[in-house]
Design a protein around this motif. Structure first.
Motif, PDB file in Angstrom:
ATOM      1  N   ALA A 145      47.370  45.467  39.910  1.00 55.71           N
ATOM      2  CA  ALA A 145      46.119  46.222  40.036  1.00 55.71           C
ATOM      3  C   ALA A 145      45.703  46.796  38.686  1.00 55.71           C
ATOM      4  O   ALA A 145      44.505  46.860  38.369  1.00 55.71           O
ATOM      5  CB  ALA A 145      46.287  47.346  41.052  1.00 55.71           C
ATOM      6  N   CYS A 146      46.677  47.193  37.890  1.00 57.25           N
ATOM      7  CA  CYS A 146      46.394  47.739  36.560  1.00 57.25           C
ATOM      8  C   CYS A 146      45.778  46.677  35.660  1.00 57.25           C
ATOM      9  O   CYS A 146      44.803  46.940  34.948  1.00 57.25           O
ATOM     10  CB  CYS A 146      47.698  48.274  35.951  1.00 57.25           C
ATOM     11  N   VAL A 147      46.348  45.474  35.697  1.00 59.79           N
ATOM     12  CA  VAL A 147      45.814  44.371  34.897  1.00 59.79           C
ATOM     13  C   VAL A 147      44.397  44.035  35.348  1.00 59.79           C
ATOM     14  O   VAL A 147      43.500  43.801  34.518  1.00 59.79           O
ATOM     15  CB  VAL A 147      46.734  43.137  35.020  1.00 59.79           C
ATOM     16  N   MET A 148      44.178  44.017  36.665  1.00 57.98           N
ATOM     17  CA  MET A 148      42.848  43.720  37.201  1.00 57.98           C
ATOM     18  C   MET A 148      41.838  44.779  36.765  1.00 57.98           C
ATOM     19  O   MET A 148      40.707  44.466  36.378  1.00 57.98           O
ATOM     20  CB  MET A 148      42.902  43.648  38.726  1.00 57.98           C
ATOM     21  N   GLN A 149      42.241  46.037  36.811  1.00 58.64           N
ATOM     22  CA  GLN A 149      41.354  47.121  36.389  1.00 58.64           C
ATOM     23  C   GLN A 149      41.019  46.998  34.909  1.00 58.64           C
ATOM     24  O   GLN A 149      39.856  47.158  34.507  1.00 58.64           O
ATOM     25  CB  GLN A 149      42.004  48.472  36.670  1.00 58.64           C
ATOM     26  N   ALA A 150      42.035  46.705  34.091  1.00 56.98           N
ATOM     27  CA  ALA A 150      41.808  46.546  32.654  1.00 56.98           C
ATOM     28  C   ALA A 150      40.846  45.401  32.378  1.00 56.98           C
ATOM     29  O   ALA A 150      39.964  45.501  31.510  1.00 56.98           O
ATOM     30  CB  ALA A 150      43.139  46.310  31.941  1.00 56.98           C
ATOM     31  N   PHE A 151      41.004  44.302  33.128  1.00 58.05           N
ATOM     32  CA  PHE A 151      40.102  43.163  32.935  1.00 58.05           C
ATOM     33  C   PHE A 151      38.654  43.561  33.199  1.00 58.05           C
ATOM     34  O   PHE A 151      37.757  43.279  32.393  1.00 58.05           O
ATOM     35  CB  PHE A 151      40.510  42.013  33.864  1.00 58.05           C
ATOM     36  N   PHE A 152      38.411  44.220  34.332  1.00 62.48           N
ATOM     37  CA  PHE A 152      37.032  44.567  34.683  1.00 62.48           C
ATOM     38  C   PHE A 152      36.453  45.638  33.764  1.00 62.48           C
ATOM     39  O   PHE A 152      35.244  45.631  33.492  1.00 62.48           O
ATOM     40  CB  PHE A 152      36.960  45.008  36.144  1.00 62.48           C
ATOM     41  N   VAL A 153      37.280  46.549  33.267  1.00 67.85           N
ATOM     42  CA  VAL A 153      36.797  47.563  32.322  1.00 67.85           C
ATOM     43  C   VAL A 153      36.296  46.896  31.041  1.00 67.85           C
ATOM     44  O   VAL A 153      35.200  47.201  30.541  1.00 67.85           O
ATOM     45  CB  VAL A 153      37.910  48.582  32.000  1.00 67.85           C
ATOM     46  N   TYR A 167      33.249  44.629  31.682  1.00 68.52           N
ATOM     47  CA  TYR A 167      32.043  45.467  31.740  1.00 68.52           C
ATOM     48  C   TYR A 167      31.544  45.816  30.336  1.00 68.52           C
ATOM     49  O   TYR A 167      30.347  45.714  30.043  1.00 68.52           O
ATOM     50  CB  TYR A 167      32.343  46.737  32.534  1.00 68.52           C
ATOM     51  N   ALA A 168      32.474  46.222  29.458  1.00 60.62           N
ATOM     52  CA  ALA A 168      32.083  46.620  28.099  1.00 60.62           C
ATOM     53  C   ALA A 168      31.493  45.443  27.330  1.00 60.62           C
ATOM     54  O   ALA A 168      30.444  45.562  26.681  1.00 60.62           O
ATOM     55  CB  ALA A 168      33.294  47.187  27.364  1.00 60.62           C
ATOM     56  N   GLY A 169      32.166  44.290  27.407  1.00 56.39           N
ATOM     57  CA  GLY A 169      31.648  43.109  26.727  1.00 56.39           C
ATOM     58  C   GLY A 169      30.335  42.642  27.320  1.00 56.39           C
ATOM     59  O   GLY A 169      29.417  42.249  26.593  1.00 56.39           O
ATOM     60  N   GLY A 170      30.218  42.703  28.638  1.00 57.45           N
ATOM     61  CA  GLY A 170      28.989  42.305  29.299  1.00 57.45           C
ATOM     62  C   GLY A 170      27.807  43.161  28.880  1.00 57.45           C
ATOM     63  O   GLY A 170      26.695  42.660  28.703  1.00 57.45           O
ATOM     64  N   VAL A 194      29.812  33.727  31.114  1.00 61.89           N
ATOM     65  CA  VAL A 194      30.951  32.836  30.835  1.00 61.89           C
ATOM     66  C   VAL A 194      31.638  33.230  29.529  1.00 61.89           C
ATOM     67  O   VAL A 194      32.877  33.270  29.458  1.00 61.89           O
ATOM     68  CB  VAL A 194      30.493  31.362  30.785  1.00 61.89           C
ATOM     69  N   LEU A 195      30.855  33.510  28.502  1.00 62.21           N
ATOM     70  CA  LEU A 195      31.440  33.929  27.221  1.00 62.21           C
ATOM     71  C   LEU A 195      32.221  35.222  27.384  1.00 62.21           C
ATOM     72  O   LEU A 195      33.342  35.360  26.859  1.00 62.21           O
ATOM     73  CB  LEU A 195      30.330  34.104  26.178  1.00 62.21           C
ATOM     74  N   ASP A 196      31.657  36.150  28.116  1.00 65.80           N
ATOM     75  CA  ASP A 196      32.339  37.418  28.371  1.00 65.80           C
ATOM     76  C   ASP A 196      33.652  37.186  29.121  1.00 65.80           C
ATOM     77  O   ASP A 196      34.694  37.755  28.777  1.00 65.80           O
ATOM     78  CB  ASP A 196      31.416  38.338  29.176  1.00 65.80           C
ATOM     79  N   PHE A 197      33.605  36.327  30.140  1.00 70.69           N
ATOM     80  CA  PHE A 197      34.803  36.026  30.939  1.00 70.69           C
ATOM     81  C   PHE A 197      35.895  35.395  30.072  1.00 70.69           C
ATOM     82  O   PHE A 197      37.079  35.754  30.182  1.00 70.69           O
ATOM     83  CB  PHE A 197      34.437  35.094  32.092  1.00 70.69           C
ATOM     84  N   ILE A 198      35.525  34.465  29.216  1.00 68.89           N
ATOM     85  CA  ILE A 198      36.516  33.787  28.363  1.00 68.89           C
ATOM     86  C   ILE A 198      37.133  34.762  27.366  1.00 68.89           C
ATOM     87  O   ILE A 198      38.360  34.809  27.200  1.00 68.89           O
ATOM     88  CB  ILE A 198      35.864  32.602  27.630  1.00 68.89           C
ATOM     89  N   LEU A 199      36.297  35.544  26.698  1.00 78.24           N
ATOM     90  CA  LEU A 199      36.798  36.492  25.692  1.00 78.24           C
ATOM     91  C   LEU A 199      37.768  37.491  26.298  1.00 78.24           C
ATOM     92  O   LEU A 199      38.859  37.738  25.762  1.00 78.24           O
ATOM     93  CB  LEU A 199      35.628  37.226  25.031  1.00 78.24           C
ATOM     94  N   ILE A 200      37.388  38.083  27.416  1.00 79.63           N
ATOM     95  CA  ILE A 200      38.236  39.100  28.044  1.00 79.63           C
ATOM     96  C   ILE A 200      39.422  38.453  28.760  1.00 79.63           C
ATOM     97  O   ILE A 200      40.520  39.015  28.782  1.00 79.63           O
ATOM     98  CB  ILE A 200      37.418  39.952  29.033  1.00 79.63           C
ATOM     99  N   GLY A 201      39.232  37.266  29.311  1.00 76.92           N
ATOM    100  CA  GLY A 201      40.327  36.561  29.957  1.00 76.92           C
ATOM    101  C   GLY A 201      41.456  36.266  28.981  1.00 76.92           C
ATOM    102  O   GLY A 201      42.641  36.470  29.296  1.00 76.92           O
ATOM    103  N   VAL A 202      41.108  35.784  27.790  1.00 75.24           N
ATOM    104  CA  VAL A 202      42.117  35.515  26.760  1.00 75.24           C
ATOM    105  C   VAL A 202      42.807  36.810  26.347  1.00 75.24           C
ATOM    106  O   VAL A 202      44.037  36.834  26.145  1.00 75.24           O
ATOM    107  CB  VAL A 202      41.473  34.833  25.534  1.00 75.24           C
ATOM    108  N   PHE A 234      39.179  41.103  16.679  1.00 76.59           N
ATOM    109  CA  PHE A 234      38.194  40.023  16.620  1.00 76.59           C
ATOM    110  C   PHE A 234      37.121  40.197  17.690  1.00 76.59           C
ATOM    111  O   PHE A 234      35.917  40.063  17.421  1.00 76.59           O
ATOM    112  CB  PHE A 234      38.886  38.667  16.794  1.00 76.59           C
ATOM    113  N   ILE A 235      37.557  40.501  18.919  1.00 79.66           N
ATOM    114  CA  ILE A 235      36.592  40.694  20.017  1.00 79.66           C
ATOM    115  C   ILE A 235      35.656  41.868  19.705  1.00 79.66           C
ATOM    116  O   ILE A 235      34.439  41.776  19.883  1.00 79.66           O
ATOM    117  CB  ILE A 235      37.324  40.946  21.350  1.00 79.66           C
ATOM    118  N   THR A 236      36.242  42.974  19.255  1.00 76.12           N
ATOM    119  CA  THR A 236      35.430  44.154  18.935  1.00 76.12           C
ATOM    120  C   THR A 236      34.415  43.838  17.853  1.00 76.12           C
ATOM    121  O   THR A 236      33.227  44.171  17.972  1.00 76.12           O
ATOM    122  CB  THR A 236      36.332  45.314  18.493  1.00 76.12           C
ATOM    123  N   ALA A 237      34.883  43.181  16.784  1.00 80.62           N
ATOM    124  CA  ALA A 237      33.989  42.850  15.671  1.00 80.62           C
ATOM    125  C   ALA A 237      32.923  41.843  16.103  1.00 80.62           C
ATOM    126  O   ALA A 237      31.752  41.966  15.718  1.00 80.62           O
ATOM    127  CB  ALA A 237      34.802  42.288  14.506  1.00 80.62           C
TER     128      ALA A 237
END
Length: 312
Positions: A96-104, A107-110, A150-158, A200-203
């Motif tokens: 659940a923690c990993v899932m929460q971190a992913f969506f947080v 959301y930020a990247g989106g 899709v770009l957001d999903f890939i970046l955060i998924g990795v 890299f993601i932040t930049a």
């Protein structure tokens, strides 16, 4: 000091706000009220855009993605936080923690990518008005939206996969909710690759959005200065000001979070407050800003509410 031995327990401990018993119920009621207001206001924007045919334009279709993203971000954090406040619970499962971190982070990247797409829309509408319908066709608009998600999903998924590959040896999340920096602190192995990719993601996301804002608004400013029609200038200023305010609110909130993690001397309590605020503030202000400042949306919402409250 916490034991450094390998700990593969599936239950983690959260560092909540440690409220006194007398403060739990007022905090829960206020938080629940805030969550209900956020959901109500964002749903109003979504329903207004979905039902009003006049708002089925590229600008509003792109805007439709913003409250969807905001609702996802605030729902990933606030219900769990409210439940923990009421029950005085400090635990969460690792999954659940990993899932929460992913969506947080999703959301930020989106938020960054959606606002970048909206900046492009404003640039084409104001700087290339005669070609607007030819450039932002329905097909191209769908492609832009798909690329954003899709770009957001890939970046955060990795980002999350890089965390999952490493062995944990701690079980305390040093935050009120789970995010990537908190998950990283559970790991005792080398996290150099994670740190580099995180930077890299932040930049990439912040740099891409900032460059898009600078370029589009510079071009829009030049166009407005050369345009001698007062009505055109007024309309351009209104639509761009709304978008710019939302972007500034998001960037300011994100900057506070980044700085709070970079400076260890910052109070942990302050870091928790800022971390929760960065999720809540945009979800609160975005529908208010767009609902009040965008005439078409404001009029549609007023018409909807009058229809619902009218006895006839």
């Amino acid at each position: 000091m916490e034991d450094q031995s390998i700990n593969v327990t599936s239950t983690l401990t959260l560092d909540g706000f440690k409220l006194i018993p007398e403060g739990r119920y007022p905090a829960f009621v206020l938080g629940l009220l805030l969550y209900c207001i956020i959901v109500f206001c964002n749903l109003l924007i979504l329903i207004a855009i979905a039902l009003e045919r006049r708002l089925h334009e590229p600008m509003y279709v792109l805007l439709f993605n913003l409250p969807v993203n905001d609702l996802m971000g605030v729902t990933a954090v606030l219900p769990k936080l409210l439940t923990d406040t009421l029950t005085d619970s400090e635990t969460i499962t690792y999954s659940a923690c990993v899932m929460q971190a992913f969506f947080v982070h999703f959301y930020a990247g989106g938020s960054m990518l959606i606002l970048t797409a909206m900046a492009y829309d404003r640039y084409v509408a104001i700087c290339c008005p005669l070609r607007y319908n030819a450039i932002l066709t329905s097909g191209n608009l769908i492609k832009i939206i798909i690329v954003v998600w899709v770009l957001d999903f890939i970046l955060i998924g990795v980002l999350i996969v890089l965390v999952l590959r490493l062995q944990r040896c701690r079980s305390r999340i040093q935050n009120a909710y789970c995010d990537n920096p908190s998950l990283m602190r559970l790991i005792c192995a080398d996290t150099s690759i994670n740190n580099i990719y995180g930077l890299f993601i932040t930049a990439f996301l912040q740099g891409l959005s900032l460059l898009a804002m600078i370029f589009t608004y510079f071009q829009i400013l030049l166009t407005c200065l050369m345009n001698k029609q007062p009505d055109a200038k007024s309309k351009a200023t209104q639509t761009c000001a709304t978008h710019l305010v939302v972007y500034i609110v998001l960037c300011t909130s994100a900057l506070f979070v980044i700085l709070s993690y970079r400076f260890e001397q910052i109070s942990p309590y302050f870091r928790k407050v800022v971390g929760v605020a960065v999720v809540i503030y945009p979800a609160v202000f975005n529908p208010i800003i767009y609902g009040l400042k965008t005439k078409e949306i404001r009029n549609t919402i007023i018409k909807m509410l009058r229809k619902k409250t009218s006895p006839f």
